[in-house]
Design an enzyme around this catalytic site. Structure first.
Site, PDB file in Angstrom:
ATOM      1  N   GLU A  79     -76.053 -26.269-104.968  1.00 45.67           N
ATOM      2  CA  GLU A  79     -76.537 -24.888-104.946  1.00 45.67           C
ATOM      3  C   GLU A  79     -76.760 -24.335-106.345  1.00 45.67           C
ATOM      4  O   GLU A  79     -77.623 -23.491-106.547  1.00 45.67           O
ATOM      5  CB  GLU A  79     -75.625 -23.968-104.127  1.00 45.67           C
ATOM      6  CG  GLU A  79     -74.250 -23.743-104.683  1.00 45.67           C
ATOM      7  CD  GLU A  79     -73.410 -22.779-103.831  1.00 45.67           C
ATOM      8  OE1 GLU A  79     -73.962 -21.954-103.110  1.00 45.67           O
ATOM      9  OE2 GLU A  79     -72.169 -22.896-103.905  1.00 45.67           O
ATOM     10  N   ASN A 122     -81.826  -4.549 -93.070  1.00 47.30           N
ATOM     11  CA  ASN A 122     -81.114  -5.809 -93.263  1.00 47.30           C
ATOM     12  C   ASN A 122     -80.860  -6.379 -91.874  1.00 47.30           C
ATOM     13  O   ASN A 122     -80.314  -5.673 -91.021  1.00 47.30           O
ATOM     14  CB  ASN A 122     -79.782  -5.519 -93.991  1.00 47.30           C
ATOM     15  CG  ASN A 122     -78.887  -6.737 -94.064  1.00 47.30           C
ATOM     16  OD1 ASN A 122     -79.335  -7.861 -93.896  1.00 47.30           O
ATOM     17  ND2 ASN A 122     -77.613  -6.518 -94.312  1.00 47.30           N
ATOM     18  N   GLY A 123     -81.270  -7.625 -91.634  1.00 48.35           N
ATOM     19  CA  GLY A 123     -81.048  -8.223 -90.310  1.00 48.35           C
ATOM     20  C   GLY A 123     -82.357  -8.733 -89.740  1.00 48.35           C
ATOM     21  O   GLY A 123     -83.341  -8.907 -90.470  1.00 48.35           O
ATOM     22  N   CYS A 158     -79.918  -9.260 -97.941  1.00 46.27           N
ATOM     23  CA  CYS A 158     -80.612  -7.998 -98.149  1.00 46.27           C
ATOM     24  C   CYS A 158     -79.602  -6.907 -98.468  1.00 46.27           C
ATOM     25  O   CYS A 158     -78.530  -6.857 -97.877  1.00 46.27           O
ATOM     26  CB  CYS A 158     -81.449  -7.539 -96.954  1.00 46.27           C
ATOM     27  SG  CYS A 158     -82.781  -8.648 -96.546  1.00 46.27           S
ATOM     28  N   GLU A 171     -67.047 -29.946-101.125  1.00 44.22           N
ATOM     29  CA  GLU A 171     -67.176 -28.691-101.866  1.00 44.22           C
ATOM     30  C   GLU A 171     -67.765 -28.937-103.270  1.00 44.22           C
ATOM     31  O   GLU A 171     -68.626 -28.182-103.732  1.00 44.22           O
ATOM     32  CB  GLU A 171     -65.798 -28.014-101.947  1.00 44.22           C
ATOM     33  CG  GLU A 171     -65.703 -26.773-102.823  1.00 44.22           C
ATOM     34  CD  GLU A 171     -66.609 -25.622-102.406  1.00 44.22           C
ATOM     35  OE1 GLU A 171     -67.240 -25.696-101.340  1.00 44.22           O
ATOM     36  OE2 GLU A 171     -66.716 -24.665-103.188  1.00 44.22           O
ATOM     37  N   HIS A 185     -69.488 -48.334 -95.299  1.00 36.45           N
ATOM     38  CA  HIS A 185     -70.256 -48.327 -94.050  1.00 36.45           C
ATOM     39  C   HIS A 185     -71.674 -47.801 -94.258  1.00 36.45           C
ATOM     40  O   HIS A 185     -72.336 -47.416 -93.303  1.00 36.45           O
ATOM     41  CB  HIS A 185     -69.513 -47.503 -92.989  1.00 36.45           C
ATOM     42  CG  HIS A 185     -68.154 -48.060 -92.682  1.00 36.45           C
ATOM     43  ND1 HIS A 185     -67.979 -49.235 -91.994  1.00 36.45           N
ATOM     44  CD2 HIS A 185     -66.926 -47.635 -93.049  1.00 36.45           C
ATOM     45  CE1 HIS A 185     -66.687 -49.504 -91.916  1.00 36.45           C
ATOM     46  NE2 HIS A 185     -66.023 -48.550 -92.551  1.00 36.45           N
ATOM     47  N   ARG A 218     -76.964 -10.022-102.837  1.00 35.88           N
ATOM     48  CA  ARG A 218     -77.225 -10.150-101.401  1.00 35.88           C
ATOM     49  C   ARG A 218     -78.622 -10.698-101.099  1.00 35.88           C
ATOM     50  O   ARG A 218     -78.929 -11.039 -99.949  1.00 35.88           O
ATOM     51  CB  ARG A 218     -77.082  -8.781-100.717  1.00 35.88           C
ATOM     52  CG  ARG A 218     -75.705  -8.188-100.852  1.00 35.88           C
ATOM     53  CD  ARG A 218     -75.645  -6.860-100.142  1.00 35.88           C
ATOM     54  NE  ARG A 218     -75.805  -7.021 -98.715  1.00 35.88           N
ATOM     55  CZ  ARG A 218     -74.835  -7.266 -97.860  1.00 35.88           C
ATOM     56  NH1 ARG A 218     -73.610  -7.385 -98.297  1.00 35.88           N
ATOM     57  NH2 ARG A 218     -75.073  -7.402 -96.579  1.00 35.88           N
ATOM     58  N   LYS A 242     -71.254 -27.292-104.607  1.00 38.91           N
ATOM     59  CA  LYS A 242     -71.359 -26.485-105.831  1.00 38.91           C
ATOM     60  C   LYS A 242     -72.509 -26.998-106.693  1.00 38.91           C
ATOM     61  O   LYS A 242     -73.300 -26.232-107.220  1.00 38.91           O
ATOM     62  CB  LYS A 242     -70.063 -26.519-106.653  1.00 38.91           C
ATOM     63  CG  LYS A 242     -68.896 -25.753-106.082  1.00 38.91           C
ATOM     64  CD  LYS A 242     -68.951 -24.249-106.293  1.00 38.91           C
ATOM     65  CE  LYS A 242     -69.554 -23.558-105.115  1.00 38.91           C
ATOM     66  NZ  LYS A 242     -68.717 -23.207-104.001  1.00 38.91           N
ATOM     67  N   TRP A 249     -83.900 -10.619 -99.092  1.00 35.35           N
ATOM     68  CA  TRP A 249     -83.812 -12.065 -98.909  1.00 35.35           C
ATOM     69  C   TRP A 249     -84.691 -12.339 -97.686  1.00 35.35           C
ATOM     70  O   TRP A 249     -84.352 -11.968 -96.569  1.00 35.35           O
ATOM     71  CB  TRP A 249     -82.371 -12.489 -98.648  1.00 35.35           C
ATOM     72  CG  TRP A 249     -82.202 -13.981 -98.567  1.00 35.35           C
ATOM     73  CD1 TRP A 249     -81.993 -14.844 -99.607  1.00 35.35           C
ATOM     74  CD2 TRP A 249     -82.212 -14.795 -97.382  1.00 35.35           C
ATOM     75  NE1 TRP A 249     -81.886 -16.131 -99.144  1.00 35.35           N
ATOM     76  CE2 TRP A 249     -82.020 -16.131 -97.785  1.00 35.35           C
ATOM     77  CE3 TRP A 249     -82.386 -14.519 -96.024  1.00 35.35           C
ATOM     78  CZ2 TRP A 249     -81.978 -17.190 -96.879  1.00 35.35           C
ATOM     79  CZ3 TRP A 249     -82.344 -15.573 -95.116  1.00 35.35           C
ATOM     80  CH2 TRP A 249     -82.139 -16.898 -95.556  1.00 35.35           C
ATOM     81  N   LYS A 255     -75.642 -14.111-101.137  1.00 40.98           N
ATOM     82  CA  LYS A 255     -74.183 -14.225-101.073  1.00 40.98           C
ATOM     83  C   LYS A 255     -73.661 -14.066 -99.661  1.00 40.98           C
ATOM     84  O   LYS A 255     -72.744 -14.754 -99.240  1.00 40.98           O
ATOM     85  CB  LYS A 255     -73.589 -13.150-101.988  1.00 40.98           C
ATOM     86  CG  LYS A 255     -72.078 -13.101-102.023  1.00 40.98           C
ATOM     87  CD  LYS A 255     -71.545 -14.179-102.895  1.00 40.98           C
ATOM     88  CE  LYS A 255     -70.042 -14.184-102.986  1.00 40.98           C
ATOM     89  NZ  LYS A 255     -69.544 -15.489-103.449  1.00 40.98           N
TER      90      LYS A 255
END
Ligand code: AGP
Length: 604
Positions: free
Chosen positions: A484, A100-101, A2, A477, A500, A27, A481, A74, A599
């Protein structure tokens, strides 16, 4: 997570707020809104979707006024829709709140307000704040907002305006969510991130928990939630607005991938005086006998690579934890433990929570952050800034390689301080690092090869990434990438673990990306490549220059120059970033703002 923007001044707030929102869109981007006070009236426009959708609404129903707040969301409480978009208002429609929160006790507060006759229009936790301010409205906006804030449980940042106080903008911060205040030539600003105000100034006041900023034509005043005055010093942001533009690249992510040689050089230079900048004295480092690293997402992958670096160069045990797990167990940390919290944004709620947990246990702490003045950087005992410049693309690229450089420098410094490294060895290690920007440039120059390969891989629904040793975290990683950015299923795995279980997945329809640079474990990795080939898997290898043999075993090879083992992940990361980028573009995905993500994750 947010984005909040607020403005009070001499100009029309609306274009300023919308421009600020665009700079904060990374954000969160599921809905947006703006609320402006004009001629004693509060007017609000909101829209589900990105800022562009809000702009269309504003084009149809324009707004103006010299005081306002805006928000890009968000979603946490309530799905993305117009009604749940911020700002939220009270019953009399005179107070607008952006948030925000998370307000943890919102259900309880809502019930109590409903008993008093308040009616609600959204499913959000935010709306209770506007109604609480209305409940105390007789005490004046500032007092009412402080009373409302003290009733809230959770971590939050707020922007508040009211038609009853047409010249006043309030910002409140408590818990992890960041909030800064800035003074521009024609007005005063409130923002979740300095990026929103860099066009006007690079000097910002960073609010601390339990503080309220009162912005009016009398200037900026900061008070505690009990009303006592607080003195604040300004923080200077080390980059300007131009650094946060695309500069001709189609996406921020591509620009940020290409900025890596320069970013790595800057991180290295910034840490040249590491003993001075770190903020921890020699004695504090000498007593360290254990290191714990906490982080989330890509920063966690950097942490796993950092473990190899610190264990190799300092010969002390290193534990790595996902921050959201660490904070809810009993961490075995003490004064002789060095807890390293890694976070690009420095605002990730879980990383901040884990750092606080480690500090409660008496641990010495260091932050590796990119954003100067962020919460994690301010709360740790020492800080090492990566200084890679603003990273706007939601997927971490240059901040990841910057973190690897910072961890390497920290490991060399700690190894020297603890006597595990000789001066000659340390200077040889630093010499190897100096070569990296040029080698990264070489890898970037080969990007055309990755672009040619991408169309052959883009149609596959599922991918496996394999690596061993220091390159195992890089396999994680690479898979992250791709997940997402391209919304493809991708799994990262230690190559030796394949037999395994996961080897059952291998067939001609599963591309297997294998990290196979010439290092100590090369022969072992080749064994794993053969296992995949024997089952008709499609192998894409990332290998070292000069390795002709691997071309006979893999279907496709992406070459990177040779470097020392500890620095290999920096070079191998580049083709993985490029591959995910090109596959995402071919799949028509929103590269800079992938679905469902934000982000900076300032909620748990
Ligand atoms: C990776 O590309 C991500 N966008 C994400 O995993 C990120 O690394 C994570 O949320 C941690 O963020 P931080 O470094 O700002 O703490």
């Amino acid at each position: 997570m947010c984005g909040i923007v607020g403005y009070v001044g001499r100009k029309n707030a609306v274009p300023i707020l919308v421009d600020g929102l665009k700079r904060l869109e990374y954000r969160g981007y599921d809905s947006a809104g703006v609320g402006v006070v004009h001629d004693g009236r509060l007017e609000v426009r909101r829209s589900v979707g990105k800022i562009a959708a809000l702009e269309s609404v504003l084009a149809g129903e324009p707004l103006q006024g010299a005081l306002g707040v805006a928000h890009t969301r968000w979603a946490t409480h309530g799905k993305p829709c117009d009604a749940n978009a911020h700002p939220h208002r009270d019953c009399s429609k005179s107070v607008a709140v952006v948030h925000n929160g998370i307000i943890e006790n919102h259900a309880h507060l809502r019930k109590s307000l409903e008993r008093d006759g308040h009616t609600f229009e959204s499913q959000t936790d935010t709306e209770v704040i506007a109604h609480l301010i209305e409940r105390y409205a007789d005490e004046g906006l500032e007092c009412a907002a402080r009373r409302a804030a003290t009733a809230l449980h959770g971590a939050y940042a707020l922007g508040i305006v009211s038609a009853q106080a047409p010249g006043t903008l309030l910002g409140v911060k408590n818990g992890g969510a960041p909030l800064v205040v800035a003074v521009g030539p024609d007005g005063l600003f409130l923002a979740s991130d300095a990026a929103a105000v860099l066009t006007y100034t690079r000097d910002v006041l960073v609010l601390d928990d339990g503080e309220m900023a009162v912005l009016s034509d009398e200037g900026v005043r900061v008070v505690g939630l009990d009303g006592h005055a607080v003195r604040k010093a300004a923080t200077t942001v080390p980059w300007d607005a131009a650094a946060a533009e695309k500069n001709g690249y189609p996406h921020f992510m591509l620009k940020e991938i290409h900025e890596q040689p320069h970013a790595i050089e800057t991180t290295t230079r910034a840490a040249a005086d590491l003993p001075g900048t770190l903020g921890l004295d020699r004695q504090a480092l000498q007593r360290i006998d254990r290191v714990a690293i906490v982080a989330c997402g890509t920063s966690w992958h950097a942490a796993l690579i950092g473990k190899y670096m610190v264990e190799t160069l300092c010969e002390i045990p290193v534990e790595v934890d996902i921050a959201s797990e660490y904070r809810y167990r009993v961490p075995l940390a003490s004064r002789s433990t060095l807890t390293i919290a890694i976070s690009q944004s420095g605002e990730t709620a879980d990383t901040l929570g884990a750092l606080r947990r480690a500090k409660e246990r008496g641990s010495t702490s260091v932050a590796i952050c990119n954003v100067v003045g962020s919460s994690v950087s301010r709360e740790a005992d020492g800080v090492l800034y990566t200084r890679v410049g603003p990273e706007i693309g939601v997927a971490s690229t240059k901040s990841f390689t910057g973190q690897l450089v910072a961890l390497y420098l920290l490991a060399v410094h700690l190894g020297r301080t603890k006597g595990a490294l000789s001066a000659d060895r340390a200077s040889a290690l630093l010499g190897e690092l100096m070569e990296i920007p040029h080698l990264v440039q070489t890898v970037l120059a080969r990007g055309g090869r990755v672009m040619e390969l991408a169309p052959a891989l883009a149609p596959y629904p599922s991918f496996l990434y394999l690596g061993r040793g220091i390159n195992h975290p890089l396999a994680l990683e690479g898979a992250l990438k791709l997940k997402e950015l391209a919304y493809a299923h991708a799994e990262g795995y230690p190559a030796g673990e394949m037999k395994h279980g996961p080897i059952a997945l291998v067939d001609p329809k599963l591309p297997v990306v294998v990290l196979a640079p010439k290092d100590r474990l090369y022969d072992k990795v080749i064994g794993n490549v053969e296992e995949v080939r024997a089952r008709n898997g499609l192998v894409v290898a990332v290998a070292s220059d000069g390795d002709e043999d691997i071309a006979t075993r893999a279907d496709h090879v992406l070459y990177v120059p040779q470097t020392s083992e500890l620095l290999t992940p920096i070079l191998c990361a580049i083709p993985l970033q490029q591959l995910a980028y090109h596959i995402a573009v071919l799949r028509d995905c929103d590269v800079d703002q992938p679905r469902n993500l934000a982000k900076s994750v300032t909620v748990e």
